[in-house]
Every structure is written in C-alpha cells, then in structure tokens.
Motif scaffolding. Structure first.
Motif, PDB file in Angstrom:
ATOM      1  N   ASP A 166      33.395  38.808  32.808  1.00 26.51           N
ATOM      2  CA  ASP A 166      33.282  38.204  34.139  1.00 26.51           C
ATOM      3  C   ASP A 166      34.178  36.976  34.265  1.00 26.51           C
ATOM      4  OD1 ASP A 166      31.468  40.188  34.806  1.00 26.51           O
ATOM      5  OD2 ASP A 166      29.702  38.903  34.578  1.00 26.51           O
ATOM      6  N   ALA A 167      34.280  36.205  33.179  1.00 23.40           N
ATOM      7  CA  ALA A 167      35.177  35.044  33.177  1.00 23.40           C
ATOM      8  C   ALA A 167      36.629  35.504  33.343  1.00 23.40           C
ATOM      9  CB  ALA A 167      35.005  34.245  31.891  1.00 23.40           C
ATOM     10  N   ALA A 168      36.996  36.587  32.667  1.00 21.80           N
ATOM     11  CA  ALA A 168      38.355  37.131  32.797  1.00 21.80           C
ATOM     12  C   ALA A 168      38.622  37.553  34.240  1.00 21.80           C
ATOM     13  CB  ALA A 168      38.554  38.295  31.840  1.00 21.80           C
ATOM     14  N   ASP A 169      37.636  38.158  34.899  1.00 20.64           N
ATOM     15  CA  ASP A 169      37.781  38.516  36.321  1.00 20.64           C
ATOM     16  C   ASP A 169      38.142  37.284  37.145  1.00 20.64           C
ATOM     17  OD1 ASP A 169      37.106  41.214  36.030  1.00 20.64           O
ATOM     18  OD2 ASP A 169      35.071  40.972  36.834  1.00 20.64           O
ATOM     19  N   ARG A 170      37.373  36.233  36.965  1.00 17.99           N
ATOM     20  CA  ARG A 170      37.582  35.025  37.775  1.00 17.99           C
ATOM     21  C   ARG A 170      38.970  34.425  37.533  1.00 17.99           C
ATOM     22  NH1 ARG A 170      32.211  34.558  36.116  1.00 17.99           N
ATOM     23  NH2 ARG A 170      32.696  33.013  34.508  1.00 17.99           N
ATOM     24  N   ILE A 171      39.409  34.417  36.287  1.00 11.22           N
ATOM     25  CA  ILE A 171      40.734  33.866  35.980  1.00 11.22           C
ATOM     26  C   ILE A 171      41.828  34.738  36.578  1.00 11.22           C
ATOM     27  CG2 ILE A 171      42.364  33.346  34.116  1.00 11.22           C
ATOM     28  CD1 ILE A 171      39.801  32.693  32.407  1.00 11.22           C
ATOM     29  N   LEU A 172      41.718  36.040  36.396  1.00 10.27           N
ATOM     30  CA  LEU A 172      42.731  36.948  36.948  1.00 10.27           C
ATOM     31  C   LEU A 172      42.832  36.810  38.460  1.00 10.27           C
ATOM     32  CD1 LEU A 172      42.483  40.362  35.090  1.00 10.27           C
ATOM     33  CD2 LEU A 172      44.457  38.872  35.263  1.00 10.27           C
ATOM     34  N   LEU A 173      41.683  36.794  39.131  1.00 14.43           N
ATOM     35  CA  LEU A 173      41.688  36.701  40.591  1.00 14.43           C
ATOM     36  C   LEU A 173      42.159  35.340  41.076  1.00 14.43           C
ATOM     37  CD1 LEU A 173      38.412  38.650  41.402  1.00 14.43           C
ATOM     38  CD2 LEU A 173      40.761  39.388  41.831  1.00 14.43           C
ATOM     39  N   GLY A 174      41.835  34.315  40.332  1.00  9.05           N
ATOM     40  CA  GLY A 174      42.181  32.959  40.765  1.00  9.05           C
ATOM     41  C   GLY A 174      43.581  32.516  40.394  1.00  9.05           C
ATOM     42  N   SER A 175      44.030  32.911  39.207  1.00  7.06           N
ATOM     43  CA  SER A 175      45.294  32.359  38.700  1.00  7.06           C
ATOM     44  C   SER A 175      46.296  33.391  38.212  1.00  7.06           C
ATOM     45  CB  SER A 175      44.992  31.387  37.554  1.00  7.06           C
ATOM     46  OG  SER A 175      44.116  30.375  37.986  1.00  7.06           O
ATOM     47  N   GLY A 176      45.896  34.646  38.103  1.00  9.17           N
ATOM     48  CA  GLY A 176      46.820  35.689  37.675  1.00  9.17           C
ATOM     49  C   GLY A 176      46.860  35.882  36.168  1.00  9.17           C
ATOM     50  N   PRO A 177      47.599  36.896  35.722  1.00  5.75           N
ATOM     51  CA  PRO A 177      47.589  37.272  34.314  1.00  5.75           C
ATOM     52  C   PRO A 177      48.182  36.234  33.374  1.00  5.75           C
ATOM     53  CG  PRO A 177      49.211  38.577  35.507  1.00  5.75           C
ATOM     54  CD  PRO A 177      48.431  37.802  36.524  1.00  5.75           C
ATOM     55  N   SER A 178      49.118  35.424  33.840  1.00  6.64           N
ATOM     56  CA  SER A 178      49.720  34.428  32.947  1.00  6.64           C
ATOM     57  C   SER A 178      48.722  33.348  32.547  1.00  6.64           C
ATOM     58  CB  SER A 178      50.956  33.802  33.593  1.00  6.64           C
ATOM     59  OG  SER A 178      50.604  33.131  34.783  1.00  6.64           O
ATOM     60  N   ALA A 179      47.680  33.167  33.332  1.00  8.80           N
ATOM     61  CA  ALA A 179      46.665  32.151  33.015  1.00  8.80           C
ATOM     62  C   ALA A 179      45.574  32.685  32.093  1.00  8.80           C
ATOM     63  CB  ALA A 179      46.028  31.643  34.307  1.00  8.80           C
ATOM     64  N   LEU A 180      45.588  33.969  31.821  1.00  7.51           N
ATOM     65  CA  LEU A 180      44.526  34.591  31.029  1.00  7.51           C
ATOM     66  C   LEU A 180      44.829  34.426  29.538  1.00  7.51           C
ATOM     67  CD1 LEU A 180      41.894  36.144  31.591  1.00  7.51           C
ATOM     68  CD2 LEU A 180      43.188  38.233  31.351  1.00  7.51           C
ATOM     69  N   THR A 181      44.172  33.458  28.923  1.00  6.69           N
ATOM     70  CA  THR A 181      44.293  33.204  27.496  1.00  6.69           C
ATOM     71  C   THR A 181      42.886  33.201  26.908  1.00  6.69           C
ATOM     72  OG1 THR A 181      44.080  30.804  27.746  1.00  6.69           O
ATOM     73  CG2 THR A 181      46.324  31.726  27.863  1.00  6.69           C
ATOM     74  N   SER A 182      42.799  33.299  25.591  1.00  2.00           N
ATOM     75  CA  SER A 182      41.473  33.290  24.966  1.00  2.00           C
ATOM     76  C   SER A 182      40.766  31.967  25.256  1.00  2.00           C
ATOM     77  CB  SER A 182      41.566  33.547  23.460  1.00  2.00           C
ATOM     78  OG  SER A 182      42.341  32.559  22.818  1.00  2.00           O
ATOM     79  N   ARG A 183      41.504  30.902  25.222  1.00  3.39           N
ATOM     80  CA  ARG A 183      40.904  29.583  25.508  1.00  3.39           C
ATOM     81  C   ARG A 183      40.408  29.520  26.953  1.00  3.39           C
ATOM     82  NH1 ARG A 183      38.642  25.268  24.048  1.00  3.39           N
ATOM     83  NH2 ARG A 183      39.275  23.264  24.865  1.00  3.39           N
ATOM     84  N   ALA A 184      41.217  29.991  27.896  1.00  2.00           N
ATOM     85  CA  ALA A 184      40.815  29.964  29.302  1.00  2.00           C
ATOM     86  C   ALA A 184      39.563  30.800  29.523  1.00  2.00           C
ATOM     87  CB  ALA A 184      41.950  30.467  30.189  1.00  2.00           C
TER      88      ALA A 184
END
Length: 195
Positions: A16-34
C-alpha cells in the motif's frame, strides 16, 4: 518502529505504501527507504519478507495484477446490460484511474524488475495483460449475446482498447481524461464491431 513490535500484515502495508509513492511521485521515487518510511516500519521489515528490493517490487506487481479479479467479475456481470461502450469506458477508467499506469511506468523504468517478472509472467506486462484478458472475455460474452458483431476479433479489440486507454491516461503531469473523452475513444475503437 521499535524492534519487537508486531506488525499486522506487513507485506500489505508495504504494498500500500508503494501504491501511494507511485501515484504521488512516480517510479523514480520508489526506493526501499521511501517504502519503509511511507509504511511507517523499520527498513529491516522489508528485507525480512523479501530477499531484495527487486523481489519486493516483483511480488508487488504480481499482487496488483491478482487484484484485478473483482474488476473481471464486475465487467463479466455487466454483459448484456447497459451499453458495450459504456461498460468498457467504466472498466478502463477504473483500471487506469488506479495504480495500473504507474505500475507500467515502474516496469519500464527497472530492468531488473522486468527480468524477474519474466519468470512468473512470461508474456506482456502484468496488469495490462490481465486487463486485456478481462476485456476480451467481456467482449466474447457480448458477442455471444449478439451485442457485437459475430466476426469481432475480441483479443485484438481488447489489446487495442488497452493501448488506447494507456495513451489517454499515461500523462501523469496533467489531469486524467474525462469520461466523455474515454467514451469517444472506446466508441471509435469498437465502431466496426458494434451493430
């Protein structure tokens, strides 16, 4: 999060956290830390469930593809009701209004993820391939009911509809297309198949 604190359904929390990051900031923002920060868990939680970040991403993508079953049931149940173009417009808007477009960008963005997905999903892109199968099954049902041409190539039409919708929804910088625009595109794509 302190060590030793139980986390209910940590995998889902991370997805669910990955969903929010992808929708909010896109794939470049998707890191394990994020992902762990967004999920509110320690970084070690992700590595407790997944061998590495690409393993997490592969399972995340496959999980989101599996979630399409309710969409399939809803579209299948719509056969024979409403209009064919209206039903497909609604289905495509729901699909592409979700995390699906962002997942396609993610798969395109990460070479290692594509390589891992080939083991479980040898052809096509998860989510889009599943959606094309759902639409093809719906169109086949409508063809059996006589609401589209008996000669309609449902697999080709489904792929065309998915591609068309993806192009309409792919621009993350602007607002998504309105229902009327999607409906016009669906109507044009199905024009030769409708009686």
């Amino acid at each position: 999060m302190p060590t030793g604190v139980a986390i209910r359904d940590a995998r889902q929390q991370l997805f669910d956290a990955a969903d929010r990051i992808l929708l909010g900031s896109g794939p470049s923002a998707l890191t394990s830390r994020a992902v762990t920060v967004e999920a509110g868990v320690a970084k070690g939680v992700l590595h407790r469930y997944f061998t590495d970040f690409d393993a997490f991403l592969a399972e995340y993508v496959l999980d989101r593809a599996d979630r399409m079953d309710p969409h399939a049931a809803a579209l299948r149940d719509a056969a024979g009701t409403g209009t064919v173009t209206g039903n497909i417009t609604e289905a495509l808007t729901a699909l592409f209004g979700s995390v699906a477009v962002a997942i396609v960008a993610l798969i395109t963005f990460r070479d290692e993820l594509r390589a891992r997905l080939r083991h479980d999903w040898p052809a096509g892109i998860p989510v889009l391939t599943e959606a094309a199968q759902i639409i093809a099954a719906y169109l086949a049902a409508e063809r059996d009911l006589g609401r589209i041409s008996p000669a309609a190539e449902v697999d080709s039409l489904a792929a065309m509809l998915i591609g068309t919708a993806h192009l309409l929804f792919a621009d993350r910088t602007g607002p998504p297309p309105d229902t009327a625009r999607v409906h016009r595109a669906v109507t044009a794509a199905l024009s030769s198949a409708l009686p």
